[in-house]
Design an enzyme around this catalytic site. Structure first.
Site, short mmCIF file in Angstrom:
data_model
loop_
_atom_site.label_atom_id
_atom_site.label_comp_id
_atom_site.label_asym_id
_atom_site.label_seq_id
_atom_site.Cartn_x
_atom_site.Cartn_y
_atom_site.Cartn_z
N LYS A 24 6.88 47.16 36.74
CA LYS A 24 7.10 45.89 37.45
C LYS A 24 6.50 45.90 38.84
O LYS A 24 6.17 44.85 39.39
CB LYS A 24 8.60 45.59 37.48
CG LYS A 24 9.12 45.21 36.10
CD LYS A 24 10.63 45.30 35.98
CE LYS A 24 11.31 44.33 36.89
NZ LYS A 24 12.78 44.40 36.75
N GLU B 243 12.42 44.68 46.94
CA GLU B 243 12.12 43.28 47.25
C GLU B 243 13.16 42.76 48.22
O GLU B 243 14.29 43.24 48.26
CB GLU B 243 12.19 42.43 45.96
CG GLU B 243 11.02 42.60 45.03
CD GLU B 243 11.17 41.81 43.73
OE1 GLU B 243 12.24 41.24 43.48
OE2 GLU B 243 10.19 41.80 42.97
N HIS C 205 22.82 40.38 35.94
CA HIS C 205 21.40 40.05 35.91
C HIS C 205 20.87 39.84 34.50
O HIS C 205 19.69 39.98 34.23
CB HIS C 205 20.55 41.14 36.60
CG HIS C 205 20.96 41.39 38.01
ND1 HIS C 205 20.92 40.43 38.99
CD2 HIS C 205 21.42 42.51 38.62
CE1 HIS C 205 21.34 40.95 40.13
NE2 HIS C 205 21.66 42.20 39.93
N ARG D 255 6.40 39.60 25.23
CA ARG D 255 7.00 39.51 23.88
C ARG D 255 7.67 38.16 23.73
O ARG D 255 7.70 37.36 24.65
CB ARG D 255 8.08 40.59 23.75
CG ARG D 255 9.09 40.48 24.90
CD ARG D 255 10.31 41.32 24.69
NE ARG D 255 11.07 41.47 25.92
CZ ARG D 255 11.94 40.61 26.41
NH1 ARG D 255 12.15 39.47 25.78
NH2 ARG D 255 12.59 40.83 27.53
P1 ADP Z 1 14.89 42.74 34.41
O1 ADP Z 1 13.50 43.25 34.18
O2 ADP Z 1 15.91 43.83 34.41
O3 ADP Z 1 15.25 41.58 33.54
P2 ADP Z 1 14.16 40.99 36.63
O4 ADP Z 1 13.28 41.53 37.69
O5 ADP Z 1 13.54 40.10 35.61
O6 ADP Z 1 14.90 42.20 35.91
O7 ADP Z 1 15.37 40.23 37.30
C1 ADP Z 1 16.52 39.84 36.56
C2 ADP Z 1 17.40 38.95 37.41
O8 ADP Z 1 17.75 39.61 38.64
C3 ADP Z 1 16.77 37.65 37.85
O9 ADP Z 1 16.90 36.64 36.90
C4 ADP Z 1 17.58 37.32 39.10
O10 ADP Z 1 18.84 36.81 38.76
C5 ADP Z 1 17.78 38.69 39.72
N1 ADP Z 1 16.71 39.01 40.69
C6 ADP Z 1 15.57 39.70 40.47
N2 ADP Z 1 14.83 39.81 41.59
C7 ADP Z 1 15.52 39.17 42.57
C8 ADP Z 1 15.31 38.97 43.99
N3 ADP Z 1 14.25 39.44 44.62
N4 ADP Z 1 16.26 38.28 44.67
C9 ADP Z 1 17.38 37.81 44.05
N5 ADP Z 1 17.63 37.98 42.75
C10 ADP Z 1 16.74 38.65 42.00
#
Ligand code: ADP
Length: 447
Positions: free
Chosen positions: A116, A200, A235, A294
């Site tokens: 990522k 982040e 999440h 996917r």
């Molecule tokens: P995963 O790969 O585990 O699914 P993601 O990076 O797609 O993780 O993030 C999943 C969730 O986490 C997002 O939908 C959001 O709710 C939260 N999230 C991710 N990055 C951030 C961020 N920088 N700030 C706030 N919430 C975040």
């Protein structure tokens, strides 16, 4: 089109893929572990083969066993569903080396997006906005503290190999950052065999909005609009819908987000189905978080509003066919919502609650679709994700789609199992959900 396809998955998604194959006249081959003997996904397929004991590493993740079945059953292609091996580039390589088609994107793009932190850098270089964050891995706690002080707390520490909400920790000050940093490294190592982390800025109360991409091998990269997935716990998504209520509130946002997603997919030379995920703040500033290479659990709502069958398109792309439609041919009709029905206890921090289904009857009705891999006598085991079914509603307008969902959930009989159905009903009845104003922390604040 293919004559025979192996579905390297289980549960509702294996059933769902088999249904499209059946409609297209493709024979299906299912695989199952000992825990899934006689499960619905083995019954809807034309043939089913045992691949090993219950634990996934010895069955659904066992590449040689799956390839042996593909050989023996003489299939032409393998559909991986979601989860399990669906984003495993090594699996794709082995599938292709053994002479089968893989129904999904190229392994190179999978490798790029699976880290990522690399995906972030790639998106930024492609001109897609990303959350303020570190350029690459954070090597030690000093670097983590330096970054947090630069962008100001709160920050999020993320495992580079993470997925499914695992390996992500928020930190609000130096003390909590020290803990989060250590915990994420450890979790990354234990869950994904990779302790690399990046960071982040934590966006306060964002919405989760994603864009569905479809791309063929003939240069056509299309989007099929957005989905909003802001109702989450840990999440992880529990309710998804399209269109996003936010698109009505902020003019031009859909165009900006779909353009960005298509630009990223084009830059990555993407093919097949994929999803570009963003977090969006209250003002409508959106930031790329990751690309899933996917089919998504929530692809159903996109199908409901467009009439497209995304699994069919995946198979056609893998088979080398060009799309027989253009971007302007894809029309949005009405509103669709999906509730994920899990065997879990919302009152106990959403802990999985495996068990045996004693009585079972799915709801039916206008605008209602149920994707499930369950039936009476079916056991939700501790070995796998406790998703029982997905209930999907569709109507001309959002309030009606909510009403249809409420009716369906109230008429869904699942005896002998603790599920999150009552939680869904509470969410659907809440002012926050009804006004389309839910952000990603909202559900956990309620429970
Ligand atoms: P995963 O790969 O585990 O699914 P993601 O990076 O797609 O993780 O993030 C999943 C969730 O986490 C997002 O939908 C959001 O709710 C939260 N999230 C991710 N990055 C951030 C961020 N920088 N700030 C706030 N919430 C975040």
């Amino acid at each position: 089109m293919y004559d025979r396809v192996l579905i390297a998955n289980r549960g509702e998604i294996a059933v769902r893929v088999a249904r499209t194959c059946e409609r297209l006249g493709i024979e299906t081959v299912a695989v199952y572990s000992d825990a899934d003997e006689g499960a619905p996904h083995t019954k809807v397929a034309d043939e089913a083969y045992r691949i090993g004991p219950a634990p996934v590493v010895e069955s659904y993740l066992d590449i040689p066993s799956i390839l042996d079945v593909a050989e023996e059953a003489d299939v032409q292609a393998i559909h991986p569903g979601y989860g399990l091996l669906s984003e495993n580039a090594e699996f794709v390589d082995e599938v292709e080396q053994a002479g089968f088609d893989f129904v999904g994107p190229r392994p190179e793009v999978m490798t790029l997006m699976s880290d990522k932190s690399d995906a972030r850098a790639f998106a930024r270089d492609a001109g897609v906005p990303v959350v303020p964050g570190t350029d690459g891995p954070v090597e030690d706690i000093e670097a983590a503290i330096e970054f947090a002080e630069e962008v100001e707390y709160p920050v999020l520490v993320k495992a580079a190999a993470g997925g499914g909400g695992i390996g992500m920790r928020k930190a609000t000050d130096e003390e909590s950052l020290r803990k989060a940093y250590k915990a994420c490294r450890r979790r990354g190592e234990s869950a994904f065999g990779d302790s690399t982390v990046y960071m982040e800025k934590y966006i306060e109360s964002p919405r989760h909005i994603e864009v569905q991409i479809l791309a063929d091998h003939h240069g056509s990269v299309l989007h099929i609009f957005e989905r909003e997935c802001s109702v989450q716990r840990r999440h992880q998504k529990v309710i998804e819908e399209t269109p996003s209520p936010m698109m009505q509130q902020i003019g031009g946002l859909r165009n900006e987000m779909t353009d960005a997603a298509v630009a990223l997919a084009e830059a990555a030379n993407y093919s097949n189905a994929g999803t570009v995920e963003f977090v969006v703040d209250e003002e409508g500033n959106f930031y790329f978080i990751e690309m899933n290479t996917r089919l998504q659990v929530e692809h159903t709502v996109t199908e409901m509003i467009t009439g497209l069958d995304i699994v069919e398109q995946q198979l056609r792309v893998a088979h080398g066919e060009p799309f027989d439609f253009r971007q302007e041919d894809i029309k949005m009709r009405g509103h669709s919502i999906q509730c994920r029905v899990y065997a879990e206890n919302p009152q106990k921090r959403f802990m999985p609650a495996p068990g045996n289904i004693e009585g079972y009857e799915e709801p039916t009705g206008e605008g209602i679709r149920v994707d499930s891999g369950a039936e009476a006598g079916y056991e939700v085991t501790r070995y796998y994700d406790p998703l029982v079914a997905k209930v999907i509603s569709h109507a001309d307008h959002r309030p009606e789609a909510i009403d249809r969902m409420v009716d369906a959930l109230e008429n869904y009989t699942i005896e002998g199992l603790t599920t999150n159905i009552d939680m869904h009903l509470e969410v659907l009845a809440s002012d926050a959900f009804q006004s389309g104003a839910v952000h990603t922390s909202w559900l956990e604040e309620q429970y």
